[in-house]
Design a protein around this motif. Sequence first.
Motif, PDB file in Angstrom:
ATOM      1  N   VAL A   1       0.839  -1.208   0.000  1.00  0.00           N
ATOM      2  CA  VAL A   1       0.000   0.000   0.000  1.00  0.00           C
ATOM      3  C   VAL A   1       0.871   1.254   0.000  1.00  0.00           C
ATOM      4  CG1 VAL A   1      -1.662   1.346   1.348  1.00  0.00           C
ATOM      5  CG2 VAL A   1      -1.965  -1.115   1.104  1.00  0.00           C
ATOM      6  N   ALA A   2       1.927   1.243   0.808  1.00  0.00           N
ATOM      7  CA  ALA A   2       2.816   2.405   0.884  1.00  0.00           C
ATOM      8  C   ALA A   2       3.505   2.647  -0.464  1.00  0.00           C
ATOM      9  CB  ALA A   2       3.846   2.206   1.977  1.00  0.00           C
ATOM     10  N   ASP A   3       3.987   1.575  -1.096  1.00  0.00           N
ATOM     11  CA  ASP A   3       4.654   1.730  -2.392  1.00  0.00           C
ATOM     12  C   ASP A   3       3.686   2.216  -3.465  1.00  0.00           C
ATOM     13  OD1 ASP A   3       7.177   1.050  -1.542  1.00  0.00           O
ATOM     14  OD2 ASP A   3       6.981  -1.077  -2.043  1.00  0.00           O
ATOM     15  N   ALA A   4       2.494   1.644  -3.483  1.00  0.00           N
ATOM     16  CA  ALA A   4       1.506   2.058  -4.480  1.00  0.00           C
ATOM     17  C   ALA A   4       1.089   3.508  -4.264  1.00  0.00           C
ATOM     18  CB  ALA A   4       0.286   1.132  -4.423  1.00  0.00           C
ATOM     19  N   SER A   5       0.939   3.905  -3.008  1.00  0.00           N
ATOM     20  CA  SER A   5       0.568   5.292  -2.708  1.00  0.00           C
ATOM     21  C   SER A   5       1.656   6.258  -3.167  1.00  0.00           C
ATOM     22  CB  SER A   5       0.313   5.456  -1.205  1.00  0.00           C
ATOM     23  OG  SER A   5      -0.781   4.662  -0.783  1.00  0.00           O
ATOM     24  N   LYS A   6       2.917   5.865  -2.978  1.00  0.00           N
ATOM     25  CA  LYS A   6       4.026   6.711  -3.434  1.00  0.00           C
ATOM     26  C   LYS A   6       4.026   6.811  -4.952  1.00  0.00           C
ATOM     27  CE  LYS A   6       7.790   9.130  -2.878  1.00  0.00           C
ATOM     28  NZ  LYS A   6       7.756  10.469  -2.234  1.00  0.00           N
ATOM     29  N   ALA A   7       3.758   5.706  -5.619  1.00  0.00           N
ATOM     30  CA  ALA A   7       3.698   5.726  -7.085  1.00  0.00           C
ATOM     31  C   ALA A   7       2.571   6.638  -7.565  1.00  0.00           C
ATOM     32  CB  ALA A   7       3.508   4.301  -7.614  1.00  0.00           C
ATOM     33  N   MET A   8       1.419   6.588  -6.877  1.00  0.00           N
ATOM     34  CA  MET A   8       0.300   7.456  -7.229  1.00  0.00           C
ATOM     35  C   MET A   8       0.646   8.922  -6.998  1.00  0.00           C
ATOM     36  SD  MET A   8      -2.513   4.956  -5.449  1.00  0.00           S
ATOM     37  CE  MET A   8      -3.625   6.283  -5.052  1.00  0.00           C
ATOM     38  N   GLU A   9       1.417   9.182  -5.942  1.00  0.00           N
ATOM     39  CA  GLU A   9       1.827  10.555  -5.653  1.00  0.00           C
ATOM     40  C   GLU A   9       2.754  11.090  -6.743  1.00  0.00           C
ATOM     41  OE1 GLU A   9       4.746  12.786  -2.441  1.00  0.00           O
ATOM     42  OE2 GLU A   9       3.609  11.034  -1.782  1.00  0.00           O
ATOM     43  N   LEU A  10       3.691  10.246  -7.204  1.00  0.00           N
ATOM     44  CA  LEU A  10       4.636  10.673  -8.234  1.00  0.00           C
ATOM     45  C   LEU A  10       3.991  10.750  -9.615  1.00  0.00           C
ATOM     46  CD1 LEU A  10       7.734   8.547  -7.104  1.00  0.00           C
ATOM     47  CD2 LEU A  10       7.428  11.021  -6.840  1.00  0.00           C
ATOM     48  N   ASP A  11       3.020   9.882  -9.857  1.00  0.00           N
ATOM     49  CA  ASP A  11       2.340   9.879 -11.160  1.00  0.00           C
ATOM     50  C   ASP A  11       0.862   9.531 -10.956  1.00  0.00           C
ATOM     51  OD1 ASP A  11       1.531   9.775 -13.757  1.00  0.00           O
ATOM     52  OD2 ASP A  11       2.687   7.988 -14.313  1.00  0.00           O
ATOM     53  N   PRO A  12       0.016  10.521 -10.729  1.00  0.00           N
ATOM     54  CA  PRO A  12      -1.409  10.258 -10.463  1.00  0.00           C
ATOM     55  C   PRO A  12      -2.142   9.632 -11.650  1.00  0.00           C
ATOM     56  CG  PRO A  12      -0.784  12.494  -9.789  1.00  0.00           C
ATOM     57  CD  PRO A  12       0.352  11.950 -10.598  1.00  0.00           C
ATOM     58  N   SER A  13      -1.522   9.599 -12.822  1.00  0.00           N
ATOM     59  CA  SER A  13      -2.195   9.048 -14.008  1.00  0.00           C
ATOM     60  C   SER A  13      -1.789   7.602 -14.292  1.00  0.00           C
ATOM     61  CB  SER A  13      -1.877   9.922 -15.227  1.00  0.00           C
ATOM     62  OG  SER A  13      -0.481   9.904 -15.517  1.00  0.00           O
ATOM     63  N   ASN A  14      -1.106   6.963 -13.347  1.00  0.00           N
ATOM     64  CA  ASN A  14      -0.628   5.599 -13.546  1.00  0.00           C
ATOM     65  C   ASN A  14      -1.672   4.601 -13.046  1.00  0.00           C
ATOM     66  OD1 ASN A  14       0.729   3.189 -13.716  1.00  0.00           O
ATOM     67  ND2 ASN A  14       2.446   3.780 -12.392  1.00  0.00           N
TER      68      ASN A  14
END
Length: 360
Positions: free
Chosen positions: A56-69
């Motif tokens: 969850v933490a990794d996915a949330s960070k990925a969403m923060e860096l690229d909200p369109s992913n």
Amino acid sequence: MASDLATKAKEAFIDDHFELAVDLYSQAIVIDSQNPELFSDRAQANIKLKNFTDAVADASKAMELDPSNPKAYLRKGTACFSLEEYQTAKTAFEVGSKLAQGDTRFTDWIKKCDKCIEIGEVPTQSSDATPTNAVAPSSTTNDVEEVMDISSEVITTPAKPKYRHEFYQKPEEVVVTIFAKGIPANSVSVNYGEQILSVTIDVPGEDPYTFQPRLFGKIVPAKCRYDVLSTKVEIRLAKAESIHWTSLEFVNNSLVVRQSNVSTAIQRPSYPSSKPTKDWDKLEAQVKREEKDEKLDGDAALNKFFRDIYKDADDDTRRAMRKSFVESSGTVLSTNWKEVGSKVVEGTPPDGMEMKKWEY
């Protein structure tokens, strides 16, 4: 190079060496900490290892860096679903479905979330099963084997001992304090789920600190907040239910104590006795009721009448009653302050009697 490490991590993932994949992705992230694909792919490996809070933490960070992913939303939804956080999972799937229209994996998972929210149960299904109508992934090697693990078993990663933390609670919230001194506010990232807290402190030049507990009880993410102070990070978690948390982190078979609505008024002390116990509150109420209903005659009734007037009167009326009674030597009792306030009240003796001033 980060790309070389990412390639090796993908090869390790395909060979089912998930721990090695996580380690390689972690090394790549140290080199390129702003690459959302690295966090998204590490989330996938963590899901395979059942490290759902890390995922969850990794996915949330990925969403923060690229909200369109959309892949990041799929990974977060999958991990949250495995943590039985169905509402949070559904929200992630809904956003992902808007970004990847036509990908039926999202709609299938949304239906599963709706079912679990409605009945409050985890569907019995093979841990590596994928939705029957899933569209084959196209771009990334990692997507060859999309993990749809919905096992209820959770393995949480202990927090690194870099910073000390503690918590206390109120009936409506839990306050978590992480004692991190002099941390820039932009180095702190906090995410909330239905029953998960994810804190990342990433100071340039230092190893990142992560704290990702599955919480004892459910929270309301929209009402949660945090403050970065000079000596600590203070996180306020709004409770979804008024229950007493016996610990910060979730523990199987933990005892849930609901807050009592019984009045906390101070009770009279009781002492051991062989005599029957008397209800003093009941006796007190009975005496007051008898006093109120008591029928008085003569002067007693008149005095009670004046006492009742004084008790319910405003300040001016009470001042008028006191002044007139004292200055008239008890022969006049006025309730009109405008009349008696600006003059001395003369005594009015009863018929057949006369006023006499005493000399001291």
